[in-house]
Write a protein that holds these residues in place. Structure first.
Motif, PDB file in Angstrom:
ATOM      1  N   UNK A 135      -8.235   3.214  12.345  1.00 17.70           N
ATOM      2  CA  UNK A 135      -9.048   2.039  12.002  1.00 17.70           C
ATOM      3  C   UNK A 135      -9.358   1.999  10.505  1.00 17.70           C
ATOM      4  N   UNK A 136      -9.694   3.147   9.932  1.00 12.20           N
ATOM      5  CA  UNK A 136      -9.952   3.220   8.489  1.00 12.20           C
ATOM      6  C   UNK A 136      -8.711   2.816   7.695  1.00 12.20           C
ATOM      7  N   UNK A 137      -7.569   3.315   8.100  1.00 15.93           N
ATOM      8  CA  UNK A 137      -6.319   2.986   7.422  1.00 15.93           C
ATOM      9  C   UNK A 137      -5.998   1.506   7.594  1.00 15.93           C
ATOM     10  N   UNK A 138      -6.145   0.996   8.791  1.00 15.47           N
ATOM     11  CA  UNK A 138      -5.866  -0.408   9.065  1.00 15.47           C
ATOM     12  C   UNK A 138      -6.779  -1.327   8.266  1.00 15.47           C
ATOM     13  N   UNK A 139      -8.063  -0.995   8.239  1.00 14.99           N
ATOM     14  CA  UNK A 139      -9.034  -1.804   7.491  1.00 14.99           C
ATOM     15  C   UNK A 139      -8.669  -1.848   6.012  1.00 14.99           C
ATOM     16  N   UNK A 140      -8.281  -0.711   5.455  1.00 15.93           N
ATOM     17  CA  UNK A 140      -7.915  -0.666   4.032  1.00 15.93           C
ATOM     18  C   UNK A 140      -6.638  -1.466   3.788  1.00 15.93           C
ATOM     19  N   UNK A 141      -5.714  -1.423   4.739  1.00 18.72           N
ATOM     20  CA  UNK A 141      -4.466  -2.184   4.593  1.00 18.72           C
ATOM     21  C   UNK A 141      -4.749  -3.682   4.550  1.00 18.72           C
ATOM     22  N   UNK A 169       0.855  -1.183   0.000  1.00 21.67           N
ATOM     23  CA  UNK A 169       0.000   0.000   0.000  1.00 21.67           C
ATOM     24  C   UNK A 169       0.896   1.239   0.000  1.00 21.67           C
ATOM     25  N   UNK A 170       0.510   2.200  -0.806  1.00 22.53           N
ATOM     26  CA  UNK A 170       1.271   3.442  -0.940  1.00 22.53           C
ATOM     27  C   UNK A 170       0.352   4.619  -0.620  1.00 22.53           C
ATOM     28  N   UNK A 171       0.905   5.673  -0.026  1.00 19.25           N
ATOM     29  CA  UNK A 171       0.159   6.895   0.253  1.00 19.25           C
ATOM     30  C   UNK A 171       0.695   8.015  -0.630  1.00 19.25           C
ATOM     31  N   UNK A 172      -0.229   8.761  -1.215  1.00 15.74           N
ATOM     32  CA  UNK A 172       0.125   9.933  -2.008  1.00 15.74           C
ATOM     33  C   UNK A 172      -0.695  11.111  -1.502  1.00 15.74           C
ATOM     34  N   UNK A 173      -0.043  12.246  -1.333  1.00 16.87           N
ATOM     35  CA  UNK A 173      -0.722  13.469  -0.940  1.00 16.87           C
ATOM     36  C   UNK A 173      -0.583  14.462  -2.080  1.00 16.87           C
ATOM     37  N   UNK A 174      -1.717  14.916  -2.591  1.00 21.08           N
ATOM     38  CA  UNK A 174      -1.739  15.941  -3.632  1.00 21.08           C
ATOM     39  C   UNK A 174      -2.180  17.236  -2.975  1.00 21.08           C
TER      40      UNK A 174
END
Length: 157
Positions: free
Chosen positions: A87-93, A1-6
Motif C-alpha cells: 500500500x505504501x509503495x502503491x500510494x507513492x506510485x 518511478x525508480x527503486x534504488x537499494x544502497x
C-alpha cells in the motif's frame, strides 16, 4: 518511478548472490531497479564502531538523490505487513511518483544522520538479521509488494 537499494557490504556467499540476483531480475519487470554496494569500513587496530558508522553514513548520504523518498532499514523502525508495504509503495506510485531509495547499513548499523534524513524507518522484524539476509528479505518483500499491487498470484491472501 525508480527503486534504488544502497547496501553497505557485499553478499559473500554464492547462494546469497543468486537469491538477490533472482529478486532483482523479478523487480526489473515492475520498476527500473539499481543496487549500489558500498565497501564496509574496517576497524583496523583501533576498533571504533561509532567512527565506522559515521564514515559509512557519509558515503551513504552522498549516494542518496536529493528528491528521493528515503527508507532506511533499522531494527527500531516501524514494522509493516506485506500488504501495508504494498500500500505504501502503491500510494507513492500514484500520488508522489518520487523515486525510492532504500538503505541497509553494515554490521554496526546506521549513522544517526542517515536516520534523520529518512522519510521512513522500516524494520523487517523485531529479530536481528545479518545485513546480507536483510537484503534478501527486503528484495523479496519489494517483489511481493509488486505482485500484490498487480493482483498477481505470488502472494497468498
Amino acid at each position: 518511478m525508480k527503486l534504488q537499494l544502497i547496501c553497505v557490504g557485499k553478499l559473500s556467499e554464492a547462494w546469497q548472490r543468486a537469491a538477490a540476483e533472482d529478486y532483482e531480475a523479478r523487480l526489473q519487470r515492475y520498476f527500473p531497479f539499481e543496487v549500489t554496494e558500498l565497501k564496509e569500513e574496517k576497524g583496523g587496530r583501533k576498533n571504533d564502531p561509532a567512527g565506522l558508522v559515521r564514515r559509512e553514513g557519509e558515503r551513504i548520504l552522498a549516494k542518496v538523490p536529493a528528491q528521493s523518498y528515503l527508507i532506511v532499514l533499522d531494527e527500531r523502525g516501524r514494522q509493516h505487513s506485506s500488504e501495508q508495504l504494498a500500500e505504501l509503495l502503491s500510494r507513492e506510485m500514484v500520488q508522489g511518483g518520487r523515486d525510492w531509495t532504500l538503505v541497509i547499513g553494515g554490521p554496526y548499523g546506521l549513522d544517526p544522520a542517515v536516520r534523520q534524513r529518512a522519510d521512513a524507518v522500516l524494520a523487517l522484524s523485531s529479530m536481528t538479521f545479518t545485513h546480507q539476509m536483510a537484503r534478501i528479505f527486503l528484495l523479496e518483500q519489494l517483489y511481493r509488494s509488486c505482485t500484490i499491487i498487480r493482483n498477481e498470484p505470488y502472494h497468498n491472501r
